[in-house]
Design a protein around this motif. Structure first.
Motif, short mmCIF file in Angstrom:
data_model
loop_
_atom_site.label_atom_id
_atom_site.label_comp_id
_atom_site.label_asym_id
_atom_site.label_seq_id
_atom_site.Cartn_x
_atom_site.Cartn_y
_atom_site.Cartn_z
N ALA A 1 -18.77 19.10 61.37
CA ALA A 1 -18.09 20.26 61.94
C ALA A 1 -18.23 21.50 61.05
O ALA A 1 -18.44 22.60 61.55
CB ALA A 1 -16.61 19.95 62.16
N THR A 2 -18.14 21.31 59.73
CA THR A 2 -18.16 22.47 58.84
C THR A 2 -19.56 22.89 58.41
O THR A 2 -19.84 24.09 58.30
CB THR A 2 -17.32 22.22 57.57
N VAL A 3 -20.45 21.93 58.20
CA VAL A 3 -21.79 22.27 57.71
C VAL A 3 -22.74 22.58 58.86
O VAL A 3 -23.50 23.54 58.82
CB VAL A 3 -22.36 21.12 56.84
N MET A 4 -22.68 21.76 59.90
CA MET A 4 -23.65 21.89 60.99
C MET A 4 -23.08 22.56 62.24
O MET A 4 -23.79 22.78 63.20
CB MET A 4 -24.21 20.51 61.34
N HIS A 5 -21.79 22.86 62.23
CA HIS A 5 -21.12 23.55 63.35
C HIS A 5 -21.33 22.84 64.68
O HIS A 5 -21.62 23.47 65.69
CB HIS A 5 -21.57 25.01 63.44
N MET A 6 -21.20 21.53 64.67
CA MET A 6 -21.42 20.75 65.88
C MET A 6 -20.19 20.77 66.79
O MET A 6 -19.08 21.05 66.35
CB MET A 6 -21.77 19.30 65.52
#
Length: 193
Positions: free
Chosen positions: A107-112
């Motif tokens: 959620a935070t690194v790849m904004h999935m």
């Protein structure tokens, strides 16, 4: 004849896209970034706090259900609360905690998207978590899904020069990012801000 083959191969190389414009190249980059992020523990300070908070909420739910069962053994169900929360972390299975940590990284690194994270966590080609652990993770991860959709939209606009409608389709596609229609609408509305 050899001259024609050379001409065709020369013209064939002119039509090939540069490697950085291919979708699989960006997928590899994203996976490498996720792997590095998970090795570094993501935002370790926030992860520990969020994990403790989600463990506390899950423990409260578990304690509410276990109070009924504990009356048979003479326990009141408040014993774990009296321990200062020392038993709370052990109430959440290790697989669930690991899935939550991965979900936070995605959620935070790849904004999935929420659905994208769930699918990645349960995929036989991804993390291979159980459906229950993945559901726990996406239910307890602290993420702004609108912000994630916007970050993905801006990435598509900047790196692939996609139109807003193409971005919207990619964001909501079952074969794409799997954001909700509302999250995609938010992203498109704020794309040029």
């Amino acid at each position: 004849m050899a001259h024609q083959d050379e001409a065709q191969s020369a013209s064939g190389t002119k039509t090939k896209k540069p490697i950085w414009k291919r979708w699989w190249f960006w997928l590899v980059i994203i996976v490498v970034i996720a792997a590095i992020g998970s090795q570094m523990g993501g935002a370790s300070g926030q992860t520990g706090t969020q994990s403790s908070q989600s463990s506390s909420s899950q423990n409260a739910t578990n304690n509410a259900g276990s109070d009924k069962d504990s009356t048979n053994t003479g326990s009141t169900g408040t014993d774990s609360a009296d321990n200062g929360g020392a038993d709370q972390k052990s109430d959440v299975p290790a697989e669930y905690r690991s899935a939550l940590k991965k979900a936070e990284s995605y959620a935070t690194v790849m904004h999935m998207s929420k659905q994208g994270i769930y699918d990645q966590l349960t995929s036989e080609y991804g993390e291979k978590f159980s459906a229950e652990a993945a559901q726990y993770a996406v239910d307890n991860v602290k993420a702004d899904w609108n912000a994630n959709a916007l970050a993905k939209a801006k990435n598509y606009q900047e790196t692939m020069s996609m139109s807003p409608e193409a971005i919207r389709d990619q964001l909501t596609s079952e074969n794409g990012e799997k954001f909700t229609a509302e999250e995609a609408d938010y992203a498109i509305q704020h794309l040029n801000e």
